[in-house]
Write an enzyme that holds these catalytic residues in place. Structure first.
Site, PDB file in Angstrom:
ATOM      1  N   ASP A  13       0.812  -1.225   0.000  1.00 27.95           N
ATOM      2  CA  ASP A  13       0.000   0.000   0.000  1.00 27.95           C
ATOM      3  C   ASP A  13       0.844   1.273   0.000  1.00 27.95           C
ATOM      4  O   ASP A  13       0.436   2.298   0.554  1.00 27.95           O
ATOM      5  CB  ASP A  13      -0.966   0.026   1.201  1.00 27.95           C
ATOM      6  N   LYS A  16       1.993   2.200  -5.077  1.00 25.33           N
ATOM      7  CA  LYS A  16       2.589   1.658  -6.311  1.00 25.33           C
ATOM      8  C   LYS A  16       1.709   1.951  -7.520  1.00 25.33           C
ATOM      9  O   LYS A  16       2.197   2.299  -8.589  1.00 25.33           O
ATOM     10  CB  LYS A  16       2.777   0.135  -6.185  1.00 25.33           C
ATOM     11  N   ALA A  39      -4.077  -7.599  -3.878  1.00 24.86           N
ATOM     12  CA  ALA A  39      -3.607  -6.247  -4.183  1.00 24.86           C
ATOM     13  C   ALA A  39      -4.783  -5.303  -4.378  1.00 24.86           C
ATOM     14  O   ALA A  39      -5.818  -5.685  -4.921  1.00 24.86           O
ATOM     15  CB  ALA A  39      -2.759  -6.268  -5.455  1.00 24.86           C
ATOM     16  N   THR A 129      -5.957 -11.542   3.322  1.00 22.97           N
ATOM     17  CA  THR A 129      -7.069 -10.832   2.687  1.00 22.97           C
ATOM     18  C   THR A 129      -8.232 -11.777   2.382  1.00 22.97           C
ATOM     19  O   THR A 129      -9.281 -11.330   1.920  1.00 22.97           O
ATOM     20  CB  THR A 129      -6.606 -10.180   1.372  1.00 22.97           C
ATOM     21  N   THR A 301      -9.814  -4.756   1.955  1.00 21.44           N
ATOM     22  CA  THR A 301     -10.641  -5.260   3.057  1.00 21.44           C
ATOM     23  C   THR A 301     -11.246  -4.153   3.918  1.00 21.44           C
ATOM     24  O   THR A 301     -12.063  -4.436   4.794  1.00 21.44           O
ATOM     25  CB  THR A 301      -9.796  -6.173   3.979  1.00 21.44           C
ATOM     26  N   GLY A 302     -10.821  -2.907   3.710  1.00 20.30           N
ATOM     27  CA  GLY A 302     -11.351  -1.795   4.501  1.00 20.30           C
ATOM     28  C   GLY A 302     -10.809  -1.732   5.919  1.00 20.30           C
ATOM     29  O   GLY A 302     -11.211  -0.880   6.716  1.00 20.30           O
TER      30      GLY A 302
END
Ligand code: GDP
Ligand code: IMO
Ligand code: MG
Length: 428
Positions: A13, A16, A39, A129, A301-302
């Site tokens: 995170d 990129k 991702a 995830t 996923t928040g």
């Protein structure tokens, strides 16, 4: 020849997607070489936000080719949804997208097993995830995987799936007391995806080789980050692929001599989602402020991201593992007006000062960071080139360069494509 790899230099995170989107201007082919829909790469263009999971982050540019390389694990349903979403927004991927036939497929049992394994780990969960990444790579290295070539050829698919499910079902029954998966049901659903994806399948490495021989410029887009690498990260709190520059070669089928620059992307601070050690993590008001100003919540996923100061020991490690030639610093604007900025420049391990990342996890878990400080800048508003950035920002960059021995090529000061200052363009 100019071919550039963009790698996450931290725990993922880092921004990129934004950097790849921006560099795509100078590239012809953009390649994802590992990871899957774990991702979440965010692009903001003219106020419109896109989150890419599998499609390379060059897809908003016209006349570029986007290749999903052999090292990726692809969820066909997710990929088709991502394509449909782009098309809904007026972006055609029909002619630009290619998928290597040797790319492995994430099957529904992989996703379910990911969740079951996490439940079984209980308090020792990894915080995955839940996208089936680990089990899909396990199938691949266990030589029980289904590749895009299988998926798009119905007879081949049916035969392979039927054989593989015998083992999978024995396993999930013994391990989780699970009823098992129905080959026919999966075949019915997934062969439809296969037929929709058929036209995109190519000989990935051969395609890349031909493009390079025609002087086309290739941009490799990493997912996750160095500290999540299966071999070089904080194992077992890692993802299941090689996120580092070595993964570019194996995950796309090009030799190391073809890569001319390796850019490591790092936030001006550090974040991590999921479990595992994170020496510079902040549990105070500063950490909360970074989270709220930086909107540090996972794109997939928040989940709230854990936040902390920039860990230069880890960044230098990342420079070493990846052979970084340049660094892109992102989210510098988040530290506007913060006062004093800290960097971890060493750790204390069992009373001893060290300046490297210990690879034995319990040792890394015991590392306490030692910080050095620089004066923060007030604002980056109005900064648009190397000259117009505040003096404190220049000092901050100098500090990073002298500690890591790597030049800062790019500075990102906002989520928009245009909010970027390029000191050195890796394609020029
Ligand atoms: P990736 O997975 O490495 O592509 O990064 P993510 O997209 O998961 O997370 C980065 C987040 O930061 C996204 O929401 C981006 O829009 C945002 N972002 C990227 N660069 C900057 C920046 O320079 N400033 C700010 N404020 N946000 C940024
Ligand atoms: P991008 O490409 C941040 C983390 C998960 C978990 C660990 C293993 O957007 O930077 P997995 O599902 O891969 O088995 O989870 O890795 N993780 C990420 N963290 N950014 C990512 O991707 C990530 N992909 C996986 O949170 O801790
Ligand atoms: Mg992300």
């Amino acid at each position: 020849m100019r071919n550039v790899a963009v790698i996450g230099a931290q725990w993922g995170d880092e921004g990129k997607g934004k950097i790849v989107d921006m560099l795509t201007d100078s590239a012809d082919v953009i390649v994802r070489f590992q990871g899957g829909s774990n991702a979440g790469h965010t692009l903001v263009v003219n106020g419109e936000k896109f989150v890419f999971s599998l499609i390379p982050s060059g897809a908003l540019h016209k006349n570029k080719t986007c290749l999903i390389g052999p090292g990726v694990v692809v969820d066909p349903k997710g990929l088709l949804q991502e394509m449909a979403n782009l098309e809904k927004h007026g972006y055609q991927v029909d002619t630009s997208l290619k998928i290597s036939g040797t790319t492995h497929v994430i099957m529904p049992y992989h996703r379910e097993m990911d969740v079951l394994f996490e439940q079984k780990r209980g308090a020792k969960k990894l915080g995955t995830t839940g996208k089936g990444i680990g089990p899909a790579y396990e199938s691949k290295t266990g030589r029980r995987g289904i590749r895009v070539w299988d998926l798009i050829n119905p007879d081949q698919f049916k035969q392979k799936l039927t054989e593989i499910l015998v083992d999978v079902n024995d396993y999930v029954k013994a391990m989780f007391n699970h009823q098992g998966f129905d080959a026919n049901k999966i075949y019915e659903e997934y062969s439809v995806y296969g037929q929709k994806l058929k036209k995109y399948a190519v000989e990935g490495p051969l395609f890349l080789s031909n493009e390079m021989n025609n002087n086309k410029k290739v941009l490799f887009e990493g997912a996750q980050g160095t500290m999540l690498d299966i071999d070089h990260g904080t194992y077992p709190f890692v993802t299941s692929s090689n996120t580092t520059s070595g993964g570019v070669c194996t995950g796309s089928g090009v030799g190391p001599t073809k890569i001319t620059e390796v850019i490591g992307v790092s936030k001006a601070y550090t974040t991590r989602v999921g479990e595992g050690p994170f020496p510079t993590e902040l549990f105070d008001e500063t950490g909360n402020k970074i989270r709220s100003v930086g909107a540090e919540y996972g794109a997939v996923t928040g989940r709230p991201r854990r936040c902390g100061w920039l860990d230069l020991v880890a960044l230098k490690y990342s420079a070493m593992i990846n052979g970084l030639t340049g660094i892109a610093i992102t989210k510098a604007d988040v530290l506007n007006g913060i006062g004093t900025i800290k960097f971890a420049t060493s750790y204390t391990l069992d009373g001893k000062k060290i300046d490297y990342v210990p690879s034995n996890l319990p040792e890394f878990e015991r590392c306490k960071p030692n910080f050095e400080e620089v004066k923060g800048w007030k604002t980056l508003d109005g900064a648009n080139d190397a000259q117009s950035i505040p003096a404190e920002m220049k000092e901050y960059i100098k500090f990073i360069e002298s500690y890591t021995g790597v030049k800062v090529y790019i500075l990102s000061i906002g989520p928009e494509r245009t909010q970027t200052i390029v000191f050195k363009d890796p394609f020029k």
